[in-house]
Design a protein around this motif. Structure first.
Motif, PDB file in Angstrom:
ATOM      1  N   LEU B 265       0.436  -3.075  -2.205  1.00 24.99           N
ATOM      2  CA  LEU B 265       0.546  -4.518  -2.068  1.00 24.99           C
ATOM      3  C   LEU B 265       1.077  -4.831  -0.680  1.00 24.99           C
ATOM      4  O   LEU B 265       2.233  -4.587  -0.367  1.00 24.99           O
ATOM      5  CB  LEU B 265       1.481  -5.080  -3.156  1.00 24.99           C
ATOM      6  CG  LEU B 265       1.820  -6.568  -3.001  1.00 24.99           C
ATOM      7  CD1 LEU B 265       0.578  -7.414  -3.170  1.00 24.99           C
ATOM      8  CD2 LEU B 265       2.870  -6.963  -4.001  1.00 24.99           C
ATOM      9  N   THR B 267       2.389  -7.327   1.190  1.00 22.07           N
ATOM     10  CA  THR B 267       2.984  -8.633   0.900  1.00 22.07           C
ATOM     11  C   THR B 267       2.647  -9.651   1.986  1.00 22.07           C
ATOM     12  O   THR B 267       2.407 -10.823   1.730  1.00 22.07           O
ATOM     13  CB  THR B 267       4.507  -8.512   0.760  1.00 22.07           C
ATOM     14  OG1 THR B 267       4.978  -7.731   1.873  1.00 22.07           O
ATOM     15  CG2 THR B 267       4.882  -7.826  -0.518  1.00 22.07           C
ATOM     16  N   GLU B 268       2.609  -9.148   3.150  1.00 22.37           N
ATOM     17  CA  GLU B 268       2.333 -10.044   4.276  1.00 22.37           C
ATOM     18  C   GLU B 268       0.937 -10.658   4.128  1.00 22.37           C
ATOM     19  O   GLU B 268       0.740 -11.864   4.258  1.00 22.37           O
ATOM     20  CB  GLU B 268       2.419  -9.221   5.557  1.00 22.37           C
ATOM     21  CG  GLU B 268       2.215 -10.044   6.826  1.00 22.37           C
ATOM     22  CD  GLU B 268       1.935  -9.140   8.015  1.00 22.37           C
ATOM     23  OE1 GLU B 268       2.412  -7.995   7.983  1.00 22.37           O
ATOM     24  OE2 GLU B 268       1.219  -9.571   8.937  1.00 22.37           O
ATOM     25  N   TYR B 323       9.274 -17.278   0.990  1.00 13.91           N
ATOM     26  CA  TYR B 323       8.557 -16.021   0.776  1.00 13.91           C
ATOM     27  C   TYR B 323       8.003 -15.507   2.096  1.00 13.91           C
ATOM     28  O   TYR B 323       8.097 -14.350   2.420  1.00 13.91           O
ATOM     29  CB  TYR B 323       7.425 -16.282  -0.232  1.00 13.91           C
ATOM     30  CG  TYR B 323       7.018 -15.050  -0.994  1.00 13.91           C
ATOM     31  CD1 TYR B 323       7.951 -14.354  -1.784  1.00 13.91           C
ATOM     32  CD2 TYR B 323       5.721 -14.565  -0.943  1.00 13.91           C
ATOM     33  CE1 TYR B 323       7.571 -13.234  -2.481  1.00 13.91           C
ATOM     34  CE2 TYR B 323       5.341 -13.444  -1.630  1.00 13.91           C
ATOM     35  CZ  TYR B 323       6.271 -12.780  -2.405  1.00 13.91           C
ATOM     36  OH  TYR B 323       5.902 -11.666  -3.092  1.00 13.91           O
ATOM     37  N   ALA B 327       8.983 -12.284   4.047  1.00 13.95           N
ATOM     38  CA  ALA B 327       7.953 -11.328   4.450  1.00 13.95           C
ATOM     39  C   ALA B 327       8.061 -11.031   5.932  1.00 13.95           C
ATOM     40  O   ALA B 327       7.992  -9.875   6.362  1.00 13.95           O
ATOM     41  CB  ALA B 327       6.577 -11.877   4.112  1.00 13.95           C
TER      42      ALA B 327
END
Lengths: 314, 349
Positions: B265, B267-268, B323, B327
């Motif tokens: 994953l 995330t960015e 978020y 990130a």
């Protein structure tokens, strides 16, 4: 020793001055250097003068004002101590932040050992007490009241410093009538109260006289501010005493048996009696080859004069 | 009331060498307030003085010296520091050594000397002595040159003797210094604290290791023994050497970099995608809010209504901002970590 210095002193006075300053087994009485700071209030200036009176003749008051800060830069004090040969110092100053400030300190080998800063409170000068003062150079009796002087490490150091400062000259014998001054240091509510009394000895029923005191002054309280104490190594080095030559008890020798005879036992060791040398015999010095083994006769030793005799014969 | 201070509690201790009494009892707090303080202190002092003097009278033997009664004081038991260090024993001079070997002893000379010329006793030194340099008549010895100045000769000889003596004195001092004595006092006020060779060596060691390279590149002082460099921080492997080792290190670096990419994953990426969707699908207000604005830490959790957005939408936006920020910081952190962990040719200790 003066003779040990590269530059020899040219006058007797110079020689004596150098001899006074050199390291000794039994040292001189510690002198105190009294310094006025950049600003002094009337109270603290007067307090310093009284301290000078108490410590005379082992004290030296510097005339000029010296705007220094001992806790930041002690080199001035060390320089002056070397110049005037003083091991104790008292520095008085006054500022808004530290009013009536008194720094008491001492040096070892002209280098700072420890110093403690006090705020002087409730000061009353020497002149306000109408009691007659003690003669200059009196050795005072000292009294420390309070359990903190034996338990709290800072106060123990302060006590040591105050003892050094006020003990007076070191004497071997003291005249019992000359115990004229008592300085009392009492710990009370974070302050050290300093009181000085004149001792009057009155006759009592027994041999021990009855003591009566009259306050002589000066009177002040010292409130602890900052301090810079010696490290354990420094204090250990400063307390190192020289080995004083003691009369060593020699084993086996009785210096005096009561009749003025000095007795001792001589341990010779094992002896072989047949190989003992009793006295030197010249005949025994000659080498063994002189003896003719065959006829047992001794060979005559040749001499130069024998040549003459032989010539004469011939 | 002052008697209670001494009578009930711990008895005082004495140090008669300093005429000192230590009374470990505390002062009565009630009596130390107000006008009672001074009389109370005086009473306490009187008690102490009485105890001390009683102790002195009892313990110390009284002697009579002329017309005064005197007591010998014992040495003080409280340790007090000295003024100066104790004197170091002086090594004997060359003459002293010689005299000791030959057991030559000093003869005490008398002050008066018979002077033949005047026929009287003269002092050996000082005022009125028979000074040979003050002679008005000198005999010319038979072996001497008749034109030689006898007075000048005497003067010259004296000068030479004095110079020789001075030279030998200085030699003795330098010998003492060499054998480990202290620097002699140059003058009353001069002379600094001299360090022993040990102290100087110690100072040199400390000074050398006080720089970043721990003294590796400092010039070596004559006579200095350079030992193991203490506190060496960064060790570098040599440039030449084992190729397999170097290859191994490089491979390790690549492996670690590759390992970071195996995170399933990203995330960015996920956040970016979400943001793009929002921007494309949302209205103008959203787009404004969706802008990546650097947020203040204080307002991180706050929800502000701007441009008529619903509160829920705002909450979602702020969350997404949070978020994204996380990130972004996570990325920054990872980058930092990777930088820090990256292998150089040398190992970090």
């Amino acid at each position: 020793m003066a003779s040990n210095s590269v530059i020899k002193p040219k006058t007797q006075a110079g020689k004596r001055a150098l001899a006074r300053r050199e390291e000794k087994v039994i040292e001189n009485t510690k002198s105190c250097l009294l310094i006025r700071g950049g600003n002094t209030s009337e109270a603290i200036g007067s307090c310093l003068k009284d301290l000078y009176s108490l410590k005379k003749p082992h004290a030296l008051m510097l005339k000029r004002r010296n705007p220094i800060l001992p806790f930041e830069e002690i080199s001035f004090v060390e320089k002056m101590s070397r110049k005037y040969d003083c091991s104790l110092f008292a520095f008085a100053s006054h500022s808004k932040k530290r009013p009536n400030n008194l720094v008491l300190g001492r040096l070892f080998n002209y280098q700072l050992l420890d110093m403690i800063e006090f705020g002087v409170e409730g000061y009353q000068p020497l002149c306000t007490f109408p009691v007659a003062k003690v003669p200059v150079g009196t050795k005072p009796c000292l009294s420390f009241q309070g359990e903190e002087f034996d338990s709290d490490p800072t106060l123990m150091a302060i006590k040591n410093l105050l003892l050094d400062m006020f003990q007076g000259p070191r004497v071997e014998k003291i005249r019992l009538q000359g115990l004229e001054q008592l300085i009392q240091f009492s710990y009370c509510d974070g302050q050290i109260l300093v009181r000085s009394y004149r001792i009057l000895l009155k006759s009592s029923g027994s041999k021990i006289p009855r003591v009566e005191l009259s306050e002589m002054g000066p009177r002040f309280g010292l409130r602890l501010r900052r301090h810079k104490l010696a490290t354990p190594e420094q204090s250990k080095q400063a307390r190192r005493q020289p080995k004083v030559a003691t009369i060593k008890k020699i084993k086996n020798i009785v210096p005096d048996d009561g009749l003025g005879n000095r007795l001792g036992r001589v341990h010779v060791g094992r002896q072989e009696l047949d190989k003992l040398q009793t006295r030197k015999v010249k005949a025994l010095k000659r080498p063994r080859e002189d003896f003719n083994a065959a006829d047992g006769k001794k060979i005559k030793k040749r001499r130069l004069s024998d040549n003459k005799k032989r010539k004469n014969k011939e | 009331h002052a008697m209670s201070v001494l009578a009930t509690s711990v008895p005082p201790t004495f140090d008669l060498g300093l005429l000192l009494i230590n009374n470990p009892n505390p002062l009565d707090p009630a009596s130390t307030r107000g006008p009672e303080l001074e009389p109370y202190l005086a009473a306490v002092a009187r008690e102490n003085a009485q105890s001390l003097l009683s102790e002195i009278w009892q313990r110390l033997p009284a002697e009579r010296v002329e017309d005064a009664v005197v007591a010998p004081l014992p040495p003080p038991s409280t340790p007090l520091p000295r003024e100066k260090p104790p004197p170091k024993p002086k090594p004997p001079s060359r003459w002293e050594e010689f005299a000791r070997l030959k057991s030559i002893r000093r003869n005490k000379k008398e002050q008066a000397v018979w002077d033949e010329a005047t026929g009287e006793w003269r002092p050996r030194w000082g005022y009125g002595r028979a000074d040979p340099s003050k002679e008005w008549l000198l005999e010319v010895p038979a072996s001497a040159d008749p034109n030689e100045d006898q007075f000048g000769r005497l003067k010259k000889e004296k000068k030479e003797r004095v110079a020789k003596n001075e030279l030998q004195r200085l030699k003795n001092i330098s010998r003492n210094m060499r054998l480990g004595g202290t620097l002699p006092a140059l003058s009353a006020g001069g002379g600094g604290a001299t360090s022993s060779s040990k102290e100087l060596k110690r100072a040199l060691v400390v000074a050398k290791r006080s720089d970043a390279s721990v003294g590796q590149f400092s010039a070596k002082v004559g006579g200095e023994k350079v030992g193991h460099l203490q506190g060496r921080r960064r060790h570098f492997l040599p440039n030449t050497g084992s190729l397999t080792a170097e290859r191994g290190i490089q491979e390790q670096v690549l492996k670690e970099l590759a390992a970071r990419r195996t995170d399933p994953l990203n995330t960015e990426r996920a956040v970016n995608r979400l943001q793009q969707q929002r921007e494309q699908s949302g209205d103008a207000a959203n787009a404004v809010n969706g802008r990546r604005r650097p947020q203040k830490k204080k307002t991180a959790g706050k929800v502000s209504t701007e441009g008529g957005k619903s509160r829920r939408q705002n909450a979602r936006d702020s969350k997404s901002r949070k978020y994204k920020k996380a990130a972004a910081s996570g990325r920054a952190n990872q980058k930092m970590k990777s930088l820090m962990k990256s292998k150089t040719l040398g190992k970090r200790k």
